[in-house]
Design an enzyme around this catalytic site. Structure first.
Site, PDB file in Angstrom:
ATOM      1  N   SER A 109       0.830  -1.461   0.118  1.00 47.21           N
ATOM      2  CA  SER A 109      -0.287   0.176  -0.145  1.00 47.21           C
ATOM      3  C   SER A 109       1.114   1.491  -0.170  1.00 47.21           C
ATOM      4  O   SER A 109       0.606   2.337  -0.966  1.00 47.21           O
ATOM      5  CB  SER A 109      -1.545  -0.088   1.015  1.00 47.21           C
ATOM      6  OG  SER A 109      -0.670  -0.202   2.353  1.00 47.21           O
ATOM      7  N   ASP A 147       2.285 -10.233  -1.965  1.00 44.49           N
ATOM      8  CA  ASP A 147       2.963  -9.884  -0.741  1.00 44.49           C
ATOM      9  C   ASP A 147       4.343  -9.734  -1.075  1.00 44.49           C
ATOM     10  O   ASP A 147       5.076 -10.362  -0.485  1.00 44.49           O
ATOM     11  CB  ASP A 147       2.201 -10.041   0.146  1.00 44.49           C
ATOM     12  CG  ASP A 147       2.611  -9.519   1.372  1.00 44.49           C
ATOM     13  OD1 ASP A 147       4.230  -8.273   1.178  1.00 44.49           O
ATOM     14  OD2 ASP A 147       1.907  -9.243   2.885  1.00 44.49           O
TER      15      ASP A 147
END
Length: 151
Positions: free
Chosen positions: A15, A123
């Site tokens: 993010s 991720d």
């Protein structure tokens, strides 16, 4: 004012990378006064920490600033504050919807739903492939910016 919030598990890899890339795209198009970008975590694990060293290195490689970025946790107030709340993977979307008490609001969606990819942004905390994450983040941010500009 259009406000965009990117959400991942810890707010140190994906993010903040998306936040930095989107801010860079917005600045380069001269839209900083119209579009604000932020990022947050669904967990509290890294609150106050800077982005992951791998995220910082990848963004530095592309000359993208991370100035002022520190991990924070998603809050209920974010639902009203942001017009776009974008989870980096399906789990982030589920957790975001649960945390915000918004089980089906359309402004909360999965990042790569804006692209032809039928997968999540991996991720790099686990994959250690910051380049793959960066490439997908750039593609998703470009698609999001086009969506915003076409509205």
């Amino acid at each position: 004012m259009i406000r965009v919030l990117f959400v991942c598990l810890g707010n140190i890899c994906r993010s903040p990378m998306a936040e930095a890339v989107m801010r860079d795209l917005v600045e380069k198009r001269g839209l900083s006064a119209e579009i604000k970008v932020d990022s947050a975590a669904t967990s509290s694990w890294h609150i106050g920490e800077p982005p992951h060293k791998g995220t910082m290195a990848k963004l530095k490689e592309y000359n993208i600033s991370i100035s002022g970025m520190k991990a924070r946790q998603l809050t209920v107030a974010d639902f009203e504050a942001f017009g776009y709340i974008i989870g980096m993977d399906a789990s982030n979307v589920r957790n975001t919807r649960d945390m915000l008490g918004q089980p089906d609001h359309p402004k909360i969606f999965r990042f790569l739903d804006l692209t032809p990819h039928e997968k999540d942004v991996p991720d790099p905390w686990y994959t250690d492939d910051f380049q793959e994450t960066y490439d997908l983040v750039v593609e998703g941010c470009e698609a999001l910016l086009e969506k915003i500009l076409n509205k």
